[in-house]
Write an enzyme that holds these catalytic residues in place. Structure first.
Site, PDB file in Angstrom:
ATOM      1  N   HIS A 145       4.085  31.521   2.848  1.00 53.05           N
ATOM      2  CA  HIS A 145       3.283  31.939   2.290  1.00 53.05           C
ATOM      3  C   HIS A 145       2.890  33.755   2.243  1.00 53.05           C
ATOM      4  O   HIS A 145       1.822  34.126   1.855  1.00 53.05           O
ATOM      5  CB  HIS A 145       2.307  31.583   3.351  1.00 53.05           C
ATOM      6  CG  HIS A 145       1.470  30.353   3.507  1.00 53.05           C
ATOM      7  ND1 HIS A 145       1.517  29.306   2.561  1.00 53.05           N
ATOM      8  CD2 HIS A 145       1.536  29.137   4.370  1.00 53.05           C
ATOM      9  CE1 HIS A 145       1.416  28.175   3.213  1.00 53.05           C
ATOM     10  NE2 HIS A 145       1.566  27.711   4.011  1.00 53.05           N
ATOM     11  N   ASP A 182       7.661  22.417   2.104  1.00 48.82           N
ATOM     12  CA  ASP A 182       7.139  22.786   2.815  1.00 48.82           C
ATOM     13  C   ASP A 182       4.952  21.765   2.980  1.00 48.82           C
ATOM     14  O   ASP A 182       5.050  22.107   1.666  1.00 48.82           O
ATOM     15  CB  ASP A 182       6.909  23.611   3.750  1.00 48.82           C
ATOM     16  CG  ASP A 182       5.972  24.233   4.807  1.00 48.82           C
ATOM     17  OD1 ASP A 182       6.396  24.357   5.553  1.00 48.82           O
ATOM     18  OD2 ASP A 182       4.490  24.125   4.351  1.00 48.82           O
ATOM     19  N   HIS A 184       2.857  22.258   2.928  1.00 51.73           N
ATOM     20  CA  HIS A 184       1.467  23.948   2.211  1.00 51.73           C
ATOM     21  C   HIS A 184       2.079  24.598   1.415  1.00 51.73           C
ATOM     22  O   HIS A 184       3.311  24.865   0.551  1.00 51.73           O
ATOM     23  CB  HIS A 184       0.869  24.482   3.319  1.00 51.73           C
ATOM     24  CG  HIS A 184       0.267  23.674   4.717  1.00 51.73           C
ATOM     25  ND1 HIS A 184       1.192  23.677   5.804  1.00 51.73           N
ATOM     26  CD2 HIS A 184      -0.560  23.255   4.631  1.00 51.73           C
ATOM     27  CE1 HIS A 184       0.976  23.605   6.991  1.00 51.73           C
ATOM     28  NE2 HIS A 184      -0.371  22.264   6.135  1.00 51.73           N
ATOM     29  N   ASP A 270       6.522  20.025   8.252  1.00 46.56           N
ATOM     30  CA  ASP A 270       4.539  19.612   8.701  1.00 46.56           C
ATOM     31  C   ASP A 270       4.893  18.463   7.744  1.00 46.56           C
ATOM     32  O   ASP A 270       3.274  18.180   7.746  1.00 46.56           O
ATOM     33  CB  ASP A 270       4.004  20.795   8.250  1.00 46.56           C
ATOM     34  CG  ASP A 270       4.184  21.403   7.516  1.00 46.56           C
ATOM     35  OD1 ASP A 270       5.049  21.847   6.266  1.00 46.56           O
ATOM     36  OD2 ASP A 270       3.832  23.180   7.089  1.00 46.56           O
TER      37      ASP A 270
HETATM   38 ZN   LIG Z   1       3.413  24.183   6.268  1.00 48.47          ZN
END
Ligand SMILES: [Zn+2]
Length: 388
Positions: A145, A182, A184, A270
């Site tokens: 990120h 991931d 996200h 996740d």
């Molecule tokens: Zn994540």
């Protein structure tokens, strides 16, 4: 080739676990009506337990250990602005604080984040020098990120993009694919390489989770990079078979068309059905299958050059079994460990629902449009010359 040439490399350093994110409930700092006593959700436990399970399973001893060393400033500067690096360093030296949206820094986080990047770079060296077949860097803090001028989402330095730039600058690697599973969105790589046709970015994530404003299907790249950015924004509740369909109809075909010289994976767990920070239903076997897909692609396309960098994964009890499955798939070594949680899962959570299938089909159409390489175009041209 050295003795480890056929082994899977593994990066770990106890220091990674000493990055402190504070006392919090989930991501909310303790205070007011939030009772102290819990750690921030991004803490060391899940990562340490992955390493511990690798150890007790016997797999750790069969991996080639790669020592991390602190990344040079010039390595970081290929991606991050000087202003951000100075701000991060100062915040860390001051004992901690925030360096961006949900980007907590503790004392020594600057040094630890540089060590984590350095671990990724040494793993890249080991793969390029053929000292290992492929590698997994179990680093912390995560990176996908982080953006050039700010930390985001527990990520402080962009481990992945810094590695990409290092591969280009130091090893002369031309074409790199980043596969991010991931839960996200892999916003950092998308942002940096949106107009770059030499980096293919594929992100498989939960729609509108984090960051909420990026990761849509329509974000496909621009300019010379048009078509070289694929998002697979899966609805909440997506399970095993949908992930397999993504691997088979999106990831593998996109990689085949792109023909990378090196594959980087942003490996977060996740998306597992026990994770507190996403609402997906993947399991250890899901990550084993995803890993097998990218490993097969790497072996078919780029001499097996495959480096996985650890990202998220916050279920302290389940993440270790996902990590072990991935390392087993990478190394080709199956330990005696069986995921004890699989017996508790019911079949329906893994079937593909219509709204999931729609997203996967749309992404598969994008994969079929990924720009092919100059090399392939040249080959095609050569072939036609020979024919004429
Ligand atoms: Zn994540």
């Amino acid at each position: 080739m050295g003795l480890g040439a056929h082994k899977t490399g593994f990066v770990w350093n106890e220091r990674f676990m000493w990055h402190i994110t504070g006392i919090a409930a989930g991501v909310v700092p303790a205070g007011g009506f939030v009772e102290p006593g819990l750690f921030h959700i991004e803490n060391e436990t899940a990562k340490r337990r992955i390493r511990n399970l690798l150890d007790v399973s016997g797999l750790l001893g069969q991996l080639e250990q790669i020592e991390a060393e602190s990344a040079q400033l010039q390595d970081l500067r290929r991606v991050h602005t000087d202003a951000y690096l100075e701000r991060f360093q100062a915040q860390s030296a001051a004992g901690g604080g925030e360096v961006g949206e949900k980007a907590v820094v503790g004392p020594n986080s600057w040094e630890i984040a540089r060590l984590a990047v350095g671990g990724c770079l040494r793993a890249a060296d080991a793969i390029l020098d053929r000292r290992v077949a492929n590698a997994y860097a179990l680093v912390r803090p995560a990176g996908h990120h982080a953006e050039p001028d700010q930390g985001r989402g527990f990520c402080l330095l962009s481990n992945g993009c810094i590695t990409v730039e290092y591969l280009r600058a130091v090893h002369g690697v031309e074409r790199i694919a980043i596969v991010d599973w991931d839960a996200h969105h892999g916003n950092g790589a998308q942002k940096l390489y949106y107009a770059d046709e030499r980096v293919l970015t594929i992100s498989v994530h939960e729609v509108s989770n984090f960051p909420v404003d990026s990761g849509e299907l329509a974000e496909t790249g621009q300019g010379e990079g048009a078509g070289a950015n694929i998002n697979v924004p899966l609805p909440p509740g997506t399970g095993h078979h949908a992930y397999l369909a993504v691997a088979e109809t999106v990831i593998a075909p996109a990689l085949s068309r792109f023909r990378p010289d090196f594959i980087l994976v942003s490996s977060g767990f996740d998306g597992s059905l026990y994770d507190p920070l996403a609402r997906q239903m993947a399991m250890s076997e899901t990550y084993r299958a995803l890993s097998a897909t990218v490993r097969a692609s790497a072996e078919a396309l780029c001499n097996g050059r495959l480096l996985m960098l650890h990202e998220g994964g916050y279920s302290e009890f389940y993440t270790p079994f996902c990590g072990l499955a991935v390392l087993e798939a990478l190394s080709g070594i199956r330990t005696e460990v069986e995921d004890p949680f699989l017996a508790h899962l019911s079949k329906p959570v893994h079937s593909i629902r219509d709204e999931q299938a729609a997203v996967i089909e749309a992404a598969a159409a994008l994969a079929a449009q990924v720009p092919t390489t100059t090399l392939r175009r040249k080959n095609t041209h050569d072939t036609s010359n020979q024919r004429s």
